[in-house]
Scaffold this motif. Structure first.
Motif, PDB file in Angstrom:
ATOM      1  N   SER A   3       0.873  -1.263  -0.248  1.00 30.93           N
ATOM      2  CA  SER A   3       0.233   0.385   0.053  1.00 30.93           C
ATOM      3  C   SER A   3       0.611   1.316  -0.096  1.00 30.93           C
ATOM      4  O   SER A   3       2.056   0.719   0.809  1.00 30.93           O
ATOM      5  N   PRO A   4       0.646   2.694  -0.522  1.00 31.77           N
ATOM      6  CA  PRO A   4       1.174   3.002  -0.815  1.00 31.77           C
ATOM      7  C   PRO A   4       1.209   4.298   0.173  1.00 31.77           C
ATOM      8  O   PRO A   4       2.428   4.935   1.132  1.00 31.77           O
ATOM      9  N   SER A   5       0.307   3.702   1.522  1.00 30.82           N
ATOM     10  CA  SER A   5       0.493   4.561   2.790  1.00 30.82           C
ATOM     11  C   SER A   5       0.603   4.391   4.004  1.00 30.82           C
ATOM     12  O   SER A   5       0.773   4.229   4.996  1.00 30.82           O
ATOM     13  N   TRP A   7       3.769   3.520   4.947  1.00 30.96           N
ATOM     14  CA  TRP A   7       4.921   3.880   5.972  1.00 30.96           C
ATOM     15  C   TRP A   7       4.588   5.437   5.842  1.00 30.96           C
ATOM     16  O   TRP A   7       5.453   5.617   6.745  1.00 30.96           O
ATOM     17  N   ASP A   8       3.070   5.417   6.153  1.00 35.84           N
ATOM     18  CA  ASP A   8       2.706   6.933   6.705  1.00 35.84           C
ATOM     19  C   ASP A   8       2.944   6.837   9.059  1.00 35.84           C
ATOM     20  O   ASP A   8       3.041   7.731   8.732  1.00 35.84           O
ATOM     21  N   ASN A   9       2.821   5.820   8.921  1.00 33.55           N
ATOM     22  CA  ASN A   9       3.363   5.265  10.132  1.00 33.55           C
ATOM     23  C   ASN A   9       4.274   4.341  10.685  1.00 33.55           C
ATOM     24  O   ASN A   9       4.361   3.196  10.529  1.00 33.55           O
ATOM     25  N   THR A  10       5.550   4.849  10.688  1.00 32.77           N
ATOM     26  CA  THR A  10       6.472   4.297  10.299  1.00 32.77           C
ATOM     27  C   THR A  10       6.629   2.997  11.840  1.00 32.77           C
ATOM     28  O   THR A  10       6.749   1.840  11.238  1.00 32.77           O
ATOM     29  N   ARG A  12       4.063   1.309  13.010  1.00 34.25           N
ATOM     30  CA  ARG A  12       2.650   0.636  12.840  1.00 34.25           C
ATOM     31  C   ARG A  12       3.401  -0.392  11.917  1.00 34.25           C
ATOM     32  O   ARG A  12       3.659  -1.435  11.421  1.00 34.25           O
ATOM     33  N   ALA A  13       4.347   0.849  11.405  1.00 30.08           N
ATOM     34  CA  ALA A  13       4.967  -0.613   9.742  1.00 30.08           C
ATOM     35  C   ALA A  13       5.913  -1.474  10.178  1.00 30.08           C
ATOM     36  O   ALA A  13       6.193  -3.071   9.810  1.00 30.08           O
TER      37      ALA A  13
END
Length: 341
Positions: A3-5, A7-10, A12-13
């Motif tokens: 998903s493109p998003s 890595w928006d939350n490091t 969580r990723a």
């Protein structure tokens, strides 16, 4: 992860990646083993269809392959028993010397070395959180954090009283002595488990670190002792130079022990985790290490024994851990375990 998003939350990723890696370490060995089994099917067909001259060669190759897979299958089976909620977590192991004075302090030091060697064998890392040196020799108490995949799942088998019989190196008359130490193990609590401890329930004491260490450790009030007033649980950490780091580590251990205690109370089965430990003396041991008048280490729960006492004290304790895990599995609970050497 595609998903493109993602890595928006490091944070969580990274948690997702960690879970993925854990699943891979669990599943991929099983998939690889199944492929080997499929290859064996092909080899069996070759043996059955080969000419008499080739059949013997193929049969030997088949036997060699099967023999090599036995140990691998054994490890996969043991891993399948680690299904507890916290089995995959790091482990907090504590050693407490018991009846026997200097003898027990020395025995506690030997156990400390044994578990350190065992952790190294498995590729785990150790963080010594607290060591209280004995009056004359050895240690009276130690707490170590064992970090690695399924550390708690394996080392929880060591919870209980350990008994040593030997000719005392501290007795001028060379008499035989019996010593006891209690080993306690709790799982390190992850962020997913929230433990709230009111500040007024904790007494914090700071003091100068004792024992071996650098100048920064021994000349400042960096050691921290946390006492949980309602339960009486005491945790000490003095391995870091920073008082803040020591307090954070001590709080981590305290939360783990309080959570373990809470779980025990909810199940109304105190013997499940702490009852086996009991008093640090006769009648409460789970394993006996006899160095005199004969050489024998025997686990009193499973009956597994070995005469390789030096190997055990050097960290070769997997035979006892694995037997205990098997004994707790319904498929093996009612079977005799014969692993004597």
């Amino acid at each position: 992860m595609g998903s493109p998003s993602f890595w928006d939350n490091t944070d969580r990723a990274q948690k997702h990646i960690a879970k993925l890696n854990t699943l891979k370490r669990t599943i991929l060995p099983v998939v690889a083993f199944q492929k080997k089994v499929d290859d064996l099917d092909v080899m069996v067909e070759l043996v059955e269809t080969a000419s008499p001259g080739e059949r013997e060669s193929y049969a030997k190759e088949l036997e060699t392959s099967v023999t090599a897979m036995v140990d691998e299958l054994d490890q996969l089976e043991i891993a399948s028993f680690l299904t507890g909620q916290f089995d995959k977590n790091n482990a907090i192991l504590s050693i407490q010397s018991g009846a026997g004075g200097t003898e027990s302090n020395d025995w506690a030091d030997i156990l400390f070395r044994m578990y350190s060697r065992w952790a190294e064998r498995r590729g785990y890392t150790l963080e010594v959180q607290d060591v209280q040196v004995g009056d004359q020799a050895g240690i009276s108490k130690a707490t170590i954090l064992i970090k690695g995949e399924n550390a708690y799942g394996y080392v929880k088998a060591e919870r209980g009283v350990h008994r040593l019989v030997r000719i005392s190196p501290f007795d001028a008359n060379k008499r035989r002595h019996t010593s006891f130490c209690a080993v306690d193990v709790v799982a390190e609590i992850t962020d997913e488990i929230v433990i709230d401890i009111p500040e007024d329930e904790i007494r914090t004491d700071v003091y100068r670190s004792s024992g071996k260490g650098g100048q920064g450790v021994n000349t400042t009030d960096s050691a921290v002792r946390l006492t949980h007033i309602p339960s009486g649980i005491v945790v000490v950490c003095q391995n870091e130079r920073s008082q803040i780091k020591n307090k954070a580590a001590a709080m981590n251990v305290l939360k783990a022990r309080l959570y373990e205690k809470k779980q025990d109370e909810q199940r109304a089965e105190m013997d499940k985790f702490y009852g086996e430990k009991g008093e640090i003396g006769f009648g409460a041991q789970i394993r006996s290490y006899v160095l005199q008048p004969y050489q024998m280490v025997k686990d009193l729960r499973t009956g597994v024994s070995t005469s390789d006492t030096q190997g055990v004290l050097d960290g070769d304790i997997d035979r006892f851990v694995n037997a205990w895990l098997r004994a707790g599995c319904p498929r093996h609970r009612n079977k005799d375990i014969q692993m004597d050497e």
